[in-house]
Scaffold this active site. Structure first.
Site, PDB file in Angstrom:
ATOM      1  N   ASP A  22      22.002-114.503 -57.365  1.00  0.00           N
ATOM      2  CA  ASP A  22      21.922-115.351 -58.607  1.00  0.00           C
ATOM      3  C   ASP A  22      20.422-115.792 -58.657  1.00  0.00           C
ATOM      4  O   ASP A  22      19.809-116.045 -57.480  1.00  0.00           O
ATOM      5  CB  ASP A  22      22.571-116.365 -57.575  1.00  0.00           C
ATOM      6  CG  ASP A  22      23.133-118.123 -58.686  1.00  0.00           C
ATOM      7  OD1 ASP A  22      22.661-117.660 -59.836  1.00  0.00           O
ATOM      8  OD2 ASP A  22      23.195-118.697 -57.646  1.00  0.00           O
ATOM      9  N   ASN A  24      19.765-119.481 -60.874  1.00  0.00           N
ATOM     10  CA  ASN A  24      19.293-120.396 -61.343  1.00  0.00           C
ATOM     11  C   ASN A  24      20.721-121.297 -60.323  1.00  0.00           C
ATOM     12  O   ASN A  24      20.926-122.091 -61.279  1.00  0.00           O
ATOM     13  CB  ASN A  24      19.790-120.171 -62.902  1.00  0.00           C
ATOM     14  CG  ASN A  24      21.053-119.674 -63.477  1.00  0.00           C
ATOM     15  OD1 ASN A  24      21.667-119.476 -61.689  1.00  0.00           O
ATOM     16  ND2 ASN A  24      21.626-120.283 -64.517  1.00  0.00           N
ATOM     17  N   ASP A  26      23.908-121.608 -59.796  1.00  0.00           N
ATOM     18  CA  ASP A  26      24.425-121.928 -60.483  1.00  0.00           C
ATOM     19  C   ASP A  26      25.858-120.980 -59.789  1.00  0.00           C
ATOM     20  O   ASP A  26      27.289-120.801 -59.987  1.00  0.00           O
ATOM     21  CB  ASP A  26      25.525-121.640 -62.326  1.00  0.00           C
ATOM     22  CG  ASP A  26      25.552-119.976 -62.494  1.00  0.00           C
ATOM     23  OD1 ASP A  26      24.945-119.017 -61.099  1.00  0.00           O
ATOM     24  OD2 ASP A  26      24.786-119.536 -63.936  1.00  0.00           O
ATOM     25  N   ASP A  30      22.917-113.623 -61.673  1.00  0.00           N
ATOM     26  CA  ASP A  30      22.098-113.056 -63.321  1.00  0.00           C
ATOM     27  C   ASP A  30      20.923-112.162 -63.802  1.00  0.00           C
ATOM     28  O   ASP A  30      20.825-111.949 -62.832  1.00  0.00           O
ATOM     29  CB  ASP A  30      22.066-114.718 -63.362  1.00  0.00           C
ATOM     30  CG  ASP A  30      21.231-114.975 -62.465  1.00  0.00           C
ATOM     31  OD1 ASP A  30      20.352-114.054 -62.630  1.00  0.00           O
ATOM     32  OD2 ASP A  30      21.022-116.300 -62.383  1.00  0.00           O
ATOM     33  N   ASP A  99      26.499-101.200 -70.481  1.00  0.00           N
ATOM     34  CA  ASP A  99      28.188-100.216 -70.248  1.00  0.00           C
ATOM     35  C   ASP A  99      28.700-101.041 -71.582  1.00  0.00           C
ATOM     36  O   ASP A  99      28.626-101.452 -72.120  1.00  0.00           O
ATOM     37  CB  ASP A  99      28.908-101.383 -68.839  1.00  0.00           C
ATOM     38  CG  ASP A  99      30.059-100.579 -68.948  1.00  0.00           C
ATOM     39  OD1 ASP A  99      30.845-100.339 -69.541  1.00  0.00           O
ATOM     40  OD2 ASP A  99      30.202-100.523 -67.527  1.00  0.00           O
ATOM     41  N   ASP A 200      33.349 -97.147 -70.709  1.00  0.00           N
ATOM     42  CA  ASP A 200      35.281 -97.771 -70.549  1.00  0.00           C
ATOM     43  C   ASP A 200      35.616 -96.744 -71.003  1.00  0.00           C
ATOM     44  O   ASP A 200      35.977 -96.689 -71.429  1.00  0.00           O
ATOM     45  CB  ASP A 200      34.712 -99.155 -70.142  1.00  0.00           C
ATOM     46  CG  ASP A 200      35.652 -99.697 -70.067  1.00  0.00           C
ATOM     47  OD1 ASP A 200      35.755 -99.622 -68.250  1.00  0.00           O
ATOM     48  OD2 ASP A 200      36.258-100.148 -70.835  1.00  0.00           O
ATOM     49  N   GLU A 258      33.643 -92.831 -68.556  1.00  0.00           N
ATOM     50  CA  GLU A 258      34.793 -92.678 -67.940  1.00  0.00           C
ATOM     51  C   GLU A 258      35.949 -92.516 -67.970  1.00  0.00           C
ATOM     52  O   GLU A 258      36.648 -92.872 -69.502  1.00  0.00           O
ATOM     53  CB  GLU A 258      34.787 -94.115 -66.607  1.00  0.00           C
ATOM     54  CG  GLU A 258      35.650 -94.741 -65.335  1.00  0.00           C
ATOM     55  CD  GLU A 258      36.567 -96.073 -66.505  1.00  0.00           C
ATOM     56  OE1 GLU A 258      36.498 -96.204 -65.320  1.00  0.00           O
ATOM     57  OE2 GLU A 258      36.243 -96.269 -67.316  1.00  0.00           O
ATOM     58  N   HIS A 334      33.139-100.710 -58.749  1.00  0.00           N
ATOM     59  CA  HIS A 334      33.911-102.226 -58.632  1.00  0.00           C
ATOM     60  C   HIS A 334      35.115-102.300 -59.054  1.00  0.00           C
ATOM     61  O   HIS A 334      35.716-103.261 -59.513  1.00  0.00           O
ATOM     62  CB  HIS A 334      33.114-102.809 -60.500  1.00  0.00           C
ATOM     63  CG  HIS A 334      33.453-102.262 -61.515  1.00  0.00           C
ATOM     64  ND1 HIS A 334      32.914-100.836 -61.883  1.00  0.00           N
ATOM     65  CD2 HIS A 334      34.346-102.475 -62.436  1.00  0.00           C
ATOM     66  CE1 HIS A 334      33.145-100.878 -62.713  1.00  0.00           C
ATOM     67  NE2 HIS A 334      34.529-101.840 -63.281  1.00  0.00           N
ATOM     68  N   ASP A 335      35.083-100.379 -59.248  1.00  0.00           N
ATOM     69  CA  ASP A 335      36.589-100.798 -59.617  1.00  0.00           C
ATOM     70  C   ASP A 335      37.781 -99.736 -57.979  1.00  0.00           C
ATOM     71  O   ASP A 335      38.533 -99.974 -57.978  1.00  0.00           O
ATOM     72  CB  ASP A 335      37.494 -99.687 -60.328  1.00  0.00           C
ATOM     73  CG  ASP A 335      36.695-100.580 -61.891  1.00  0.00           C
ATOM     74  OD1 ASP A 335      36.984-101.879 -61.597  1.00  0.00           O
ATOM     75  OD2 ASP A 335      37.000 -99.775 -62.949  1.00  0.00           O
TER      76      ASP A 335
HETATM   77  C1  NOJ Z   1      37.314 -99.544 -66.580  1.00  0.00           C
HETATM   78  C2  NOJ Z   1      36.825-100.559 -65.511  1.00  0.00           C
HETATM   79  O1  NOJ Z   1      35.943 -99.933 -65.091  1.00  0.00           O
HETATM   80  C3  NOJ Z   1      37.611-101.453 -65.519  1.00  0.00           C
HETATM   81  O2  NOJ Z   1      36.633-102.537 -64.635  1.00  0.00           O
HETATM   82  C4  NOJ Z   1      38.473-102.490 -66.755  1.00  0.00           C
HETATM   83  O3  NOJ Z   1      39.084-103.340 -66.172  1.00  0.00           O
HETATM   84  C5  NOJ Z   1      38.773-101.584 -66.821  1.00  0.00           C
HETATM   85  N1  NOJ Z   1      38.191-100.689 -67.475  1.00  0.00           N
HETATM   86  C6  NOJ Z   1      39.329-101.835 -68.347  1.00  0.00           C
HETATM   87  O4  NOJ Z   1      38.036-102.116 -69.452  1.00  0.00           O
END
Ligand code: NOJ
Length: 560
Positions: A22, A24, A26, A30, A99, A200, A258, A334-335
Site C-alpha cells: 500500500d 497511499n 488506505d 496499489d 490477468d 482466467d 488457467e 492466490h487460490d
Molecule cells: C480463477 C481465479 O484464479 C479465481 O481467483 C477466481 O475466483 C475464479 N477464476 C473466477 O474468476
C-alpha cells in the site's frame, strides 16, 4: 530441442495487488506500491511479473468480476500509475502480464446491464440466457462458489448462467461479437505495451451443446460442472482464432491459460510449440490431490497429500509435454494454500528447510516456474479458527452451503478444512518487516496480517544469507544459466517411494539428479550421487551423500 522461445528462459513472479504494498495509506495495496518494490523483485532475479486483476470491479471476487476492462480500479490508482509502473518494469528489464478474465464479466459491466433488460437489445446475446424448464433452472449445474449456477431475471423471464458467483455472468463465446469485444480489449492492453496474459479459467469458455445435466454426487444439491464444461467442443477453435487475430500480431508475449480439469493430452494442443494457441497452461492435478472422500465436499479436506500421487501428477505432465508443449510450474497462487504449510512443514523448526526443499523440487523441472508473493520468504498458512476471520466468498459460501444448508459436515470439521485449504491463506498482506502492519501499510490492512510477520518478513530474509529468499535467488539464477534445467527431459525415479521425490533430467549427454526428502525423518537413498561431477545446490550446508536429513534436497550434475 533448444530454447527458441523466451518463455522457456523466464521465471514469473505473481503479485496479488490488494495484498502486496500500500503506498497511499488506505490499507489496500496499489500500483505505486508495486513500483516501489521493483528493486526487491529485481534482486530476486525474476523476469516477468503477473498482476492479478487491476481493472474496475465491484470486487465481489477480489477483481475477478470486472465491470470495465479498460479502466483501473480506483483503489489501485489510475491509468497514469499503470503506465508509470509498466515503464518502470520495462526499465528494470522485466515484463508485465495482465490477468484476462473473459469467461465472465461482472454483473455491473455495461454489457450485462444492457443484456438483462430485454431479449432484443444490442447485448441480448452477450451472455448465456435460457428459458425456465418447468418453472425451474434450465439444468442441475452448481456454481464453483456453491448454489445454483443460474439466476433468474424477471425482465427477460429467463435465467443467466454464472459458473462462479451470481455477480459473474458467463459470456456467450458462441457470439462472434463477444469474441471481437474480447479481442479488442486484449489489443488495448498489448498496444499499451503489456507483455501478455494469464487467462482466467479459459478452458471453460466453450460450453457443451444443449447444456446437459452434470454428474451429481449422492446427496449433493447440484451437479458438478467441471468435467462437463472444461475443454469444451470449440475451445481449440476459439484459442486459435484469438491467436490469429490478436496474439500472433504482437512479438514476444507470454500467454498462460488457467485450465482446471484439463489433462496433459488436452494441453499438448493448447501449448503446442508451433505457437498456434497458448504458451502454457496452469494445470490443477497436483493441487487437487487429496479430495474429500465425500464427493459433496469436493476440495474441502484436511488430509496430507500422498507423495507417490504427487510425484505421478507432476511426472505425467513432465513426460507428456516434453518436446510437444510446455509446462508451467507452480505450488502457490492466490487460490491455493501456502505451499510450505500444505506440502512442507510450517513448524518453525522445519519451515525454512522445507520451503527450500519444495522450491528445489519444483524449479528443477521442465517448464516456466511461477513464484507467488511471499513464497520466496516461506510465508505460511494463516491458521484461522473461526468463520468470521475469512473474507473469501468461496470459503464463506461453502461453509454456508455444506454446514448450514446441506448439513454435509460439522462446523468444527469445516473450519479445519478451511484452515487447511482456503484461498484466504494466500491472501494475507505481504510481510515486509516487523513494524506495525508489517511494512505493508501505515494503517490497518484490508485483510488481517498473518500474526507470524514479526518473524517471517523480507527484511529478516534479506539480512540472512541462509534465508529462503537467497535460496530462491540461486534457483532462479541456476535456471537462467542451464539448458539442462530448462530443457532436459524428465525421468521419475522410484515412483512408489512415499518419502523421497527423486528424478533425473537428461540433455545433450548431461544428467541432473534431484533428490528431495519430504519427511522430517533422516533417510538414506543411493542414486549414485557419490559419482556426480558437481552439487549444484542443496539446502543443508554440507553434503552427506546418501544421507537425507529432514526435508533435505539436493541437485547433482553428471556431465557424461
Ligand atoms: C480463477 C481465479 O484464479 C479465481 O481467483 C477466481 O475466483 C475464479 N477464476 C473466477 O474468476
Amino acid at each position: 530441442m533448444t530454447a527458441t522461445h523466451s518463455f522457456q528462459d523466464e521465471v514469473v513472479y505473481q503479485i496479488y495487488p490488494r495484498s502486496f504494498q500500500d503506498s497511499n495509506s488506505d490499507g489496500i495495496g496499489d500500483l505505486k506500491g508495486i513500483q516501489q518494490r521493483l528493486p526487491y523483485l529485481k534482486k530476486l532475479g525474476v523476469d516477468v511479473l503477473w498482476l492479478n486483476p487491476i481493472y474496475r470491479s465491484p470486487d465481489k471476487d477480489n477483481g475477478y468480476d470486472i465491470s470495465d476492462y479498460e479502466a483501473i480500479q480506483p483503489a489501485y490508482g489510475d491509468m497514469t500509475d499503470f503506465e508509470a509502473l509498466l515503464n518502470a518494469v520495462h526499465d528494470n528489464g522485466m515484463k508485465l502480464l495482465m490477468d484476462l478474465v473473459v469467461n465472465h464479466t461482472s454483473d455491473q459491466h455495461r454489457w450485462f446491464q444492457e443484456s438483462k433488460k430485454s431479449k432484443d437489445n444490442a447485448f441480448a446475446d452477450y451472455y448465456i440466457w435460457r428459458d425456465p424448464v418447468d418453472g425451474h433452472e434450465p439444468n442441475n449445474w452448481g456454481s464453483y462458489f456453491s448454489g445454483s449456477a443460474w439466476t433468474y431475471v424477471p425482465a427477460r423471464g429467463q435465467y443467466y448462467l454464472h459458473l462462479f458467483a451470481p455477480g459473474q455472468p458467463d459470456l456467450n463465446w458462441e457470439n462472434p461479437e463477444v469474441r471481437q469485444s474480447v479481442y479488442s480489449l486484449m489489443k488495448f492492453w498489448l498496444d499499451k505495451g503489456a507483455n501478455g496474459f494469464r487467462m482466467d479459467v479459459i478452458n471453460l469458455i466453450s460450453k457443451p451443446a444443449d447444456l446437459p445435466d452434470a454428474p451429481q454426487a449422492a446427496g449433493a444439491e447440484y451437479g458438478n460442472v467441471e468435467s462437463l464444461v472444461a475443454d469444451g467442443p470449440k475451445l481449440n477453435d476459439y484459442l486459435q482464432e484469438m491467436n490469429r487475430e490478436v496474439l500472433s500480431q504482437y512479438t514476444d508475449i507470454l500467454t498462460v491459460g488457467e485450465m482446471p480439469g484439463s489433462t496433459p493430452e488436452d494441453a499438448t494442443h493448447y501449448t503446442n510449440l508451433d505457437g498456434s494457441e497458448l504458451n502454457m497452461v496452469f494445470q490443477f492435478q497436483h493441487v487437487n490431490l487429496s479430495p474429500n472422500p465425500d464427493a459433496r465436499l469436493g476440495k474441502w479436506n484436511d488430509q496430507p497429500v500422498k507423495l507417490p500421487e504427487l510425484k505421478q501428477a507432476f511426472a505425467r505432465w513432465q513426460v507428456a509435454l516434453d518436446g510437444k508443449g510446455w509446462n508451467s510450474l507452480y505450488w502457490n497462487n492466490h487460490d491455493q494454500p501456502r505451499t510450505v504449510s500444505r506440502f512442507g512443514n510450517d513448524n518453525p523448526q522445519y519451515r525454512v528447510i522445507s520451503a527450500k526443499m519444495l522450491g528445489t523440487t519444483l524449479h528443477m523441472m521442465q517448464g516456466t516456474p511461477y513464484v507467488y508473493e511471499g513464497e520466496e520468504i516461506g510465508m505460511t498458512n494463516v491458521h484461522y479458527s473461526t468463520l468470521d476471520q475469512y473474507e473469501d466468498l468461496e470459503s464463506i459460501n461453502a461453509y454456508q452451503a455444506l454446514v448450514n444448508d446441506e448439513k454435509a459436515v460439522t462446523p468444527e470439521k469445516m473450519l479445519k478444512y478451511l484452515s487447511h485449504i482456503s484461498r484466504d491463506n494466500a491472501r494475507t498482506p505481504m510481510q515486509w518487516d516487523d513494524s506495525t502492519n508489517a511494512g505493508f501499510s501505515t494503517v490497518k490492512p484490508w485483510f488481517a496480517l498473518n500474526s507470524n510477520y514479526p518473524q517471517i518478513n523480507t527484511k529478516q530474509a534479506l539480512a540472512d544469507q541462509d534465508s529462503v529468499f537467497y535460496y530462491y535467488q540461486k534457483l532462479i539464477a541456476l535456471r537462467h544459466d542451464s539448458d539442462l534445467i530448462k530443457l532436459g527431459d524428465f525421468e521419475l525415479l522410484d515412483p512408489d517411494d512415499g518419502d523421497v521425490f527423486a528424478y533425473k533430467r537428461h540433455y545433450n549427454g548431461q544428467t541432473l539428479l534431484v533428490i528431495s526428502n519430504f519427511t522430517a525423518n533422516e533417510v538414506s537413498r543411493d542414486y549414485g550421487q557419490e559419482h556426480a561431477d558437481s552439487l549444484l545446490i542443496g539446502n543443508y550446508p554440507d553434503d552427506q551423500a546418501r544421507v537425507l536429513r529432514p526435508y533435505e534436497s539436493k541437485v547433482y550434475q553428471f556431465n557424461n
